[in-house]
Motif scaffolding. Structure first.
Motif, PDB file in Angstrom:
ATOM      1  N   ALA A 480      50.389  35.601  43.208  1.00 37.50           N
ATOM      2  CA  ALA A 480      50.623  34.323  42.523  1.00 37.50           C
ATOM      3  C   ALA A 480      49.590  34.101  41.426  1.00 37.50           C
ATOM      4  CB  ALA A 480      50.595  33.183  43.530  1.00 37.50           C
ATOM      5  N   GLU A 481      48.333  34.436  41.721  1.00 38.55           N
ATOM      6  CA  GLU A 481      47.258  34.250  40.746  1.00 38.55           C
ATOM      7  C   GLU A 481      47.440  35.180  39.552  1.00 38.55           C
ATOM      8  OE1 GLU A 481      42.362  33.822  40.829  1.00 38.55           O
ATOM      9  OE2 GLU A 481      43.403  34.842  42.465  1.00 38.55           O
ATOM     10  N   ALA A 482      47.756  36.442  39.828  1.00 35.69           N
ATOM     11  CA  ALA A 482      47.941  37.418  38.748  1.00 35.69           C
ATOM     12  C   ALA A 482      49.143  37.073  37.875  1.00 35.69           C
ATOM     13  CB  ALA A 482      48.098  38.817  39.341  1.00 35.69           C
ATOM     14  N   SER A 483      50.156  36.453  38.463  1.00 34.67           N
ATOM     15  CA  SER A 483      51.387  36.130  37.732  1.00 34.67           C
ATOM     16  C   SER A 483      51.171  35.083  36.649  1.00 34.67           C
ATOM     17  CB  SER A 483      52.466  35.643  38.705  1.00 34.67           C
ATOM     18  OG  SER A 483      52.818  36.679  39.603  1.00 34.67           O
ATOM     19  N   THR A 484      50.031  34.403  36.677  1.00 38.63           N
ATOM     20  CA  THR A 484      49.758  33.398  35.641  1.00 38.63           C
ATOM     21  C   THR A 484      49.340  34.042  34.320  1.00 38.63           C
ATOM     22  OG1 THR A 484      47.441  33.145  36.321  1.00 38.63           O
ATOM     23  CG2 THR A 484      49.067  31.707  37.389  1.00 38.63           C
ATOM     24  N   PHE A 485      49.061  35.358  34.331  1.00 40.31           N
ATOM     25  CA  PHE A 485      48.705  36.082  33.109  1.00 40.31           C
ATOM     26  C   PHE A 485      49.871  36.990  32.712  1.00 40.31           C
ATOM     27  CE2 PHE A 485      44.640  35.348  35.318  1.00 40.31           C
ATOM     28  CZ  PHE A 485      43.933  34.676  34.318  1.00 40.31           C
ATOM     29  N   GLN A 540      43.640  45.967  45.723  1.00 39.46           N
ATOM     30  CA  GLN A 540      42.258  45.922  45.262  1.00 39.46           C
ATOM     31  C   GLN A 540      42.167  46.042  43.740  1.00 39.46           C
ATOM     32  OE1 GLN A 540      39.369  45.256  47.072  1.00 39.46           O
ATOM     33  NE2 GLN A 540      40.938  44.643  48.534  1.00 39.46           N
ATOM     34  N   TRP A 541      43.011  46.888  43.170  1.00 31.84           N
ATOM     35  CA  TRP A 541      42.975  47.048  41.709  1.00 31.84           C
ATOM     36  C   TRP A 541      43.484  45.806  40.993  1.00 31.84           C
ATOM     37  CZ3 TRP A 541      40.107  49.192  38.490  1.00 31.84           C
ATOM     38  CH2 TRP A 541      39.501  50.422  38.770  1.00 31.84           C
ATOM     39  N   LEU A 542      44.525  45.190  41.528  1.00 28.68           N
ATOM     40  CA  LEU A 542      45.015  43.959  40.916  1.00 28.68           C
ATOM     41  C   LEU A 542      43.958  42.854  41.033  1.00 28.68           C
ATOM     42  CD1 LEU A 542      47.422  42.750  39.422  1.00 28.68           C
ATOM     43  CD2 LEU A 542      48.334  41.988  41.625  1.00 28.68           C
ATOM     44  N   LYS A 543      43.236  42.836  42.159  1.00 30.39           N
ATOM     45  CA  LYS A 543      42.166  41.857  42.358  1.00 30.39           C
ATOM     46  C   LYS A 543      41.083  42.046  41.286  1.00 30.39           C
ATOM     47  CE  LYS A 543      40.926  40.728  46.546  1.00 30.39           C
ATOM     48  NZ  LYS A 543      40.298  40.531  47.881  1.00 30.39           N
ATOM     49  N   GLN A 544      40.691  43.276  41.028  1.00 23.69           N
ATOM     50  CA  GLN A 544      39.692  43.534  39.993  1.00 23.69           C
ATOM     51  C   GLN A 544      40.214  43.142  38.612  1.00 23.69           C
ATOM     52  OE1 GLN A 544      37.342  47.276  40.209  1.00 23.69           O
ATOM     53  NE2 GLN A 544      38.576  47.754  42.010  1.00 23.69           N
ATOM     54  N   ALA A 545      41.489  43.444  38.366  1.00 29.56           N
ATOM     55  CA  ALA A 545      42.077  43.140  37.052  1.00 29.56           C
ATOM     56  C   ALA A 545      42.140  41.637  36.800  1.00 29.56           C
ATOM     57  CB  ALA A 545      43.475  43.752  36.953  1.00 29.56           C
ATOM     58  N   VAL A 546      42.431  40.852  37.835  1.00 27.44           N
ATOM     59  CA  VAL A 546      42.471  39.390  37.687  1.00 27.44           C
ATOM     60  C   VAL A 546      41.095  38.864  37.281  1.00 27.44           C
ATOM     61  CG1 VAL A 546      42.682  37.218  38.970  1.00 27.44           C
ATOM     62  CG2 VAL A 546      44.454  38.965  39.190  1.00 27.44           C
ATOM     63  N   VAL A 547      40.040  39.344  37.942  1.00 28.19           N
ATOM     64  CA  VAL A 547      38.679  38.900  37.602  1.00 28.19           C
ATOM     65  C   VAL A 547      38.336  39.322  36.172  1.00 28.19           C
ATOM     66  CG1 VAL A 547      36.228  39.137  38.172  1.00 28.19           C
ATOM     67  CG2 VAL A 547      37.920  38.935  40.004  1.00 28.19           C
ATOM     68  N   ALA A 548      38.690  40.543  35.803  1.00 28.09           N
ATOM     69  CA  ALA A 548      38.413  41.027  34.448  1.00 28.09           C
ATOM     70  C   ALA A 548      39.162  40.194  33.413  1.00 28.09           C
ATOM     71  CB  ALA A 548      38.800  42.500  34.333  1.00 28.09           C
ATOM     72  N   LYS A 549      40.428  39.898  33.685  1.00 27.29           N
ATOM     73  CA  LYS A 549      41.248  39.120  32.738  1.00 27.29           C
ATOM     74  C   LYS A 549      40.713  37.697  32.602  1.00 27.29           C
ATOM     75  CE  LYS A 549      44.786  38.776  29.988  1.00 27.29           C
ATOM     76  NZ  LYS A 549      44.842  39.588  28.750  1.00 27.29           N
ATOM     77  N   GLN A 550      40.344  37.087  33.717  1.00 24.61           N
ATOM     78  CA  GLN A 550      39.768  35.733  33.664  1.00 24.61           C
ATOM     79  C   GLN A 550      38.501  35.717  32.813  1.00 24.61           C
ATOM     80  OE1 GLN A 550      39.351  35.142  37.866  1.00 24.61           O
ATOM     81  NE2 GLN A 550      41.233  33.927  38.061  1.00 24.61           N
ATOM     82  N   THR A 551      37.675  36.758  32.961  1.00 27.89           N
ATOM     83  CA  THR A 551      36.427  36.846  32.191  1.00 27.89           C
ATOM     84  C   THR A 551      36.718  37.033  30.708  1.00 27.89           C
ATOM     85  OG1 THR A 551      35.346  37.826  34.113  1.00 27.89           O
ATOM     86  CG2 THR A 551      34.216  38.051  32.001  1.00 27.89           C
TER      87      THR A 551
END
Length: 606
Positions: A480-485, A540-551
């Motif tokens: 759900a969080e990743a889908s916002t990007f 795990q990779w999607l989790k890292q990508a979400v943090v990277a995208k937010q940054t």
């Protein structure tokens, strides 16, 4: 030798940005720490790795332990390393203040292990000592704690896990080492005469410490058959006599195995009681040895996963450095421009594919292991439902956290070697050694097949499938969080589809278990573990990508930081496009009704 063997930047990203390690300090047990103390611990480990370990990677490999006249000699740097680790408080970093430790989270202890094993996994000694000491502090009497734990954590004594026997292998129910009660035991030191043999005991004897303390499984006379009759004992190489002097305990080094890799660590064949003079001290209650061992197993399996990840990471950075420096041929679109200079091989698409594969495996593995370590910490210090849920999630992820880094780490180091071409097969570069070293990790602490049976046979179905339900809920939150990007939504959707695939496979397999046909249910358990592991690391990779995208969106990083965060998203995409599709073939096989591996009345030649 490569100058870089791990990325401090990536470790900081995972520890502080993805998993927010400092949030653990809200729990009373970890409240003495903050981000600064965490980083000081990592700096201390890095200094030891840089000065006492990495420079001797090849030397330790070439000068392997030798057994001469009953004494095992190891590389002289190992003694310096053990002293430095003890002096820095890193062997007992995760132990309580009461036991002389620093009360650091397992997340930090795991990061220390990762750094050390990336530097030189031929010095794999202190993790064994820490594990042995933890068994004593968890289940041993105050007297045993007082006598053994301080010297273990100081690095002056070595600890081991002595489980395996020649006739039993991984089948611990067949352990035959015997323990006969002795009269007149001292308080808290219930003494038994020990007789038997143990094999493949890592660091089971050497001259870099003053004593070797074996945490050994044995069967008390008259104990029930099978695993329910196994007890845990401290069996030292030198035991204290009535005057407090240390005397020989009749633990004989019968042989040292000469191994394919990890040659700096002696793997011993030990014989106890040849002269009927081996004494062991009962740890905890009789017949509880296996439950005690299994309580420590999650820590040990995180350690093996970290060892594999460290080795594969060192190989990746060696290959990356070589690919940047080695010129060969021209880019494919410029093939005919023979007067043009050669291009570094990192510019060739197939070399980039190999490097991206290594980055995806190593950084995905490290992320998974830190997730597991965080859950371990919460399961130890939280209360109520939070504690229970963390333990269930940890238990479910553990077979993957041990097997994915080790199995895929072998493939990753193979691709590191391939990046070098013929040079990778020579001793001029470190990857041939690292390829040998990592091959043991899918065998340590339960083979991949054992991990697979644990996952499918127990973890997926325990408590009515509550553990996978918790995991899928965590994944759904991330989806759900990743889908916002917009950039990440296709990958979020893909992870959602993979969750459904796992559930479909489970629905096709469960009827076999319900019918009591366990052999059929588990016949392809290793393939299920592989499929499940791919999906878990995709999470795990999607989790890292979400943090990277937010940054990238909120902080507008520049320079090296911009390259780092964009690289995270690019590697995530690589993993989803190159690795995740492998689940398609695995799912087809797992749902296939044709059985080809179960022994039938009509035996076919193999």
């Amino acid at each position: 030798m490569a100058t870089t063997y791990f990325s401090k930047r990536n470790l900081q990203f995972l520890l502080h940005e993805v998993f927010k390690a400092e949030e653990l300090t809200k729990y009373e047990y970890f409240s003495a720490h903050d981000r600064e103390t965490f980083n000081l611990v990592l700096d201390s480990a890095t200094y030891i790795a840089d000065t006492l370990m990495h420079p001797y990677l090849k030397d330790v490999d070439k000068n392997q332990p030798e057994l001469t006249n009953g004494q095992v000699t190891v590389h002289p740097k190992i003694k310096e390393y053990l002293k430095a680790m003890g002096d820095a408080g890193l062997i007992g970093a995760g132990f309580s203040f009461e036991h002389g430790g620093q009360q650091l989270p397992e997340m930090l202890s795991s990061c220390v292990g990762f750094i050390l094993m990336a530097a030189n996994n031929g010095m794999m000694y202190t993790g064994l000592t820490s594990g042995a000491a933890h068994l004593i502090t968890s289940f041993g009497s105050p007297e045993l704690n007082e006598l053994y734990v301080p010297n273990l954590l100081a690095g002056t004594w070595q600890g081991t896990m002595a489980l395996t026997e020649p006739q039993a292998g991984s089948s611990l129910s067949d352990v035959t080492t015997s323990a006969t009660p002795l009269p007149d035991s001292q308080p808290g030191m219930a003494a038994y005469q020990i007789k038997g043999q143990k094999v493949f005991i890592s660091a089971g004897d050497h001259d870099a410490t003053e004593n070797i303390i074996h945490l050994m499984l044995a069967r008390i006379d008259g104990a029930p058959k099978g695993t329910k009759g196994i007890s845990l004992f401290i069996v030292p190489k030198y035991r204290p006599d009535e005057q407090g002097r240390f005397v020989d305990n009749d633990v004989i080094s019968t042989g040292v195995y000469h191994k394919m890799g990890q040659k700096g660590v002696p793997a011993m064949h030990l014989t106890m009681g040849s002269n009927d003079n081996t004494i062991g001290y009962l740890v905890g209650e009789p017949h509880q040895g296996l439950p005690y061992m299994f309580q420590m197993m999650n820590e040990a399996r995180i350690g093996v996963g970290m060892t594999a990840t460290g080795i594969a990471t060192a190989a990746y950075y060696a290959a990356l450095e070589y690919a940047r420096e080695r010129p060969q041929s021209r880019r494919l679109n410029n093939k005919n421009q023979l007067d043009a200079p050669q291009t570094p091989i990192i510019n060739h698409p197939d070399v980039r594919r190999m490097l991206l594969f290594q980055k995806a495996v190593t950084e995905g593995s490290l992320s998974l292991l830190l997730e597991a370590a965080r859950l371990y910490d919460i399961s130890e210090v939280a209360e109520g439902e939070e504690k229970e849920n963390a333990f269930l999630l940890l238990d479910l992820l553990m077979p993957v956290a041990k097997s994915y880094p080790s199995e895929m780490g072998v493939q990753s180091v193979s691709q590191s070697l391939q990046t070098f071409g013929g040079y990778g097969y020579t001793e001029d570069f470190p990857v041939e050694q690292l390829y040998r070293d990592i091959r043991i990790t899918p065998i340590y602490e339960g083979t991949t097949g054992i991990q697979a049976q644990d996952l499918l046979g127990r973890k997926m179905t325990m408590k009515g499938g509550k553990a996978p339900q918790l995991l899928f809920a965590e994944m759904s939150k991330l989806i759900a969080e990743a889908s916002t990007f917009d950039e990440l939504k296709p990958y979020a959707d893909q992870l959602g589809a993979e969750l459904k695939r796992v559930q479909e496979v489970m629905m096709s397999l469960l009827p076999h278990a319900q019918e009591g046909n366990i052999e059929r249910y588990l016949s392809d358990a290793t393939l299920f573990l592989e499929l499940f592991g791919i999906v878990v690391v995709a999470w795990q990779w999607l989790k890292q990508a979400v943090v990277a995208k937010q940054t990238l969106v909120t902080r507008n990083p520049q320079g090296d930081d911009l390259i780092f965060y964009e690289g995270k998203i690019h590697t995530m995409k690589f993993y989803f496009h190159y690795e995740v599709p492998k689940t398609l073939g695995l799912a087809v096989r797992l749902k296939d009704t044709e059985v080809l591996t179960i022994v039938s009345e009509k035996e076919l030649a193999l």
